[in-house]
Design an enzyme around this catalytic site. Structure first.
Site, short mmCIF file in Angstrom:
data_model
loop_
_atom_site.label_atom_id
_atom_site.label_comp_id
_atom_site.label_asym_id
_atom_site.label_seq_id
_atom_site.Cartn_x
_atom_site.Cartn_y
_atom_site.Cartn_z
CB CYS A 30 -14.86 -3.73 10.81
SG CYS A 30 -15.95 -4.60 9.88
CG ASP A 87 -1.68 1.16 1.22
OD1 ASP A 87 -2.51 1.71 0.18
OD2 ASP A 87 -1.82 1.92 2.19
CB CYS A 121 -16.07 -8.44 12.08
SG CYS A 121 -14.61 -7.51 11.58
CB CYS A 181 -13.38 -5.50 7.40
SG CYS A 181 -12.84 -6.08 8.75
CD GLU A 201 -2.97 1.26 -3.43
OE1 GLU A 201 -4.07 1.63 -3.17
OE2 GLU A 201 -1.79 1.77 -3.01
CB CYS A 258 -15.97 -9.64 8.21
SG CYS A 258 -16.28 -7.78 8.24
CG ASP A 280 -1.19 3.60 5.93
OD1 ASP A 280 -2.15 3.93 5.07
OD2 ASP A 280 -0.52 4.06 6.55
#
Length: 373
Positions: A338, A182, A341, A319, A266, A322, A348
């Site tokens: 989240c 990332d 969950c 997330c 990315e 989940c 990051d």
């Protein structure tokens, strides 16, 4: 067999410096003159000029008394600049680049020579119309005889020669490790393993010195020798920043390629991101595009796999535990929980984990990881 460019710095003699200055000037003159000729031919007569017509125009220029000075330098570099211009037009019509622009006198200067315009003997490089070999600082041996060379001079007045050679890339031993990356500004990037590679902020280190010398340059009289000296001082600072950035990116990209078999990154449109006036300078300084470019060719040579995921994939919002998509998260929020969950995430590290999962899915199944609309 693959091709690779090996770049070295060299120090020309006064005679070579004069010849190179004349060559750079002729290359720039031919490029700009032919570009104006092709542009005027299209807008005035709707006539499309290709490489063949441009080459014929160059031949006519050499026979004209006013431009007979073009015969004083190697004709190879002049022909090569027309080939580069033809490639620039091809990229423009294909939508990959902007319309070709004129070369500047005070910008980076370069000239390309093919085998007929140079000789490589016993580790020494001779240019056409030059009696002495170039005084090159050979930092490493060439794997083969160069097929072409590019002589350049940057705005700081430094001379470089780039030798294009054929070589056999050696694949690295296979490793089971995979990583998601990332990219960021606070850190250059964060891996899915939790490692953070800091952003050295090279521009900030020299910002005060650069601003001071730029102020001094602005006070110099136009056309004076003092202004030329001040301009070179500013150019040296920019060159120092660029060299530091490239050195750092080469080291960290080599480390990533050496340690991992599959690298997931990315797909960023850096040009679009630079439209943000608040982050443009920081984005330019960190060098995201150059870092990914280095990863791509180093991974290919080393037998690694680089996977670029869709740029619309919500790596930050999803997330990693989940799969719940939380929605837009402001840049100032570095940690979030989240709602589905109750897992607490570092912004990051969570994005890096999602990038790794999406990259492996694309690699294995060819799935489209773009969110449904």
């Amino acid at each position: 067999m693959a091709k690779r460019a090996y770049k070295y710095r060299f120090y020309p003699t006064p005679e070579q410096e004069v010849l190179l200055a004349r060559t750079f000037g002729c290359v720039r003159f031919v490029y700009n003159t032919v570009l104006r000729y092709r542009t005027d031919a299209f807008f005035e007569r709707q006539e499309k000029i290709g490489y063949t017509e441009a080459s014929a125009y160059l031949t006519a220029m050499k026979k004209t008394e006013d431009t007979a000075f073009l015969n004083e330098v190697s004709s190879v570099s002049l022909q090569q600049c027309l080939r580069h211009q033809q490639s620039a037009f091809r990229n423009f019509f294909a939508g990959r680049a902007r319309y070709p622009s004129f070369k500047k006198k005070r910008g980076r200067q370069s000239a390309e020579f093919t085998r007929s315009a140079f000789q490589y003997r016993d580790g020494r490089l001779f240019l056409a119309k030059c009696r002495e070999p170039l005084n090159i600082r050979w930092s490493r041996d060439l794997p083969s005889e160069p097929t072409s060379i590019n002589i350049s001079m940057d705005t700081a007045g430094r001379y470089f020669v780039s030798c294009l050679c054929e070589f056999d890339p050696e694949a690295l031993p296979t490793t089971p490790k995979t990583v998601g990356i990332d990219l960021g500004l606070k850190d250059l990037f964060v891996t899915s393993d939790g490692h953070r590679i800091g952003n050295p902020r090279h521009l900030a280190k020299y910002a005060a010195k650069l601003a001071r010398d730029q102020r001094r340059l602005s006070r110099k009289q136009l056309g004076s020798s003092n202004r030329a000296k001040a301009r070179k001082k500013v150019a040296r600072i920019h060159a120092k920043i660029s060299d530091c950035r490239m050195d750092y990116l080469h080291k960290v990209s080599r480390q990533i390629v050496h340690e991992n078999q599959v690298i997931c990154v990315e797909s960023l449109k850096v040009k679009n991101l630079l439209r943000n006036p608040h982050l443009a300078k920081a984005i330019s300084d960190v060098g995201w595009g150059e870092f990914v470019r280095q990863l791509a060719y180093k991974a290919e040579w080393a037998g690694r796999t680089l996977v670029a995921i869709d740029r619309w994939f919500p790596s930050t919002q999803r997330c990693s535990a989940c799969g719940h998509v939380a929605g837009r998260i402001p840049l100032s929020v570095r940690n979030w929980v989240c709602q589905a969950c109750s897992t607490e995430h570092d912004r990051d590290e969570n994005a890096a984990l999602n990038i790794k999962a999406a990259g492996l899915a694309v690699l294995a199944l060819g799935e489209d990881v773009r969110p449904a609309t």
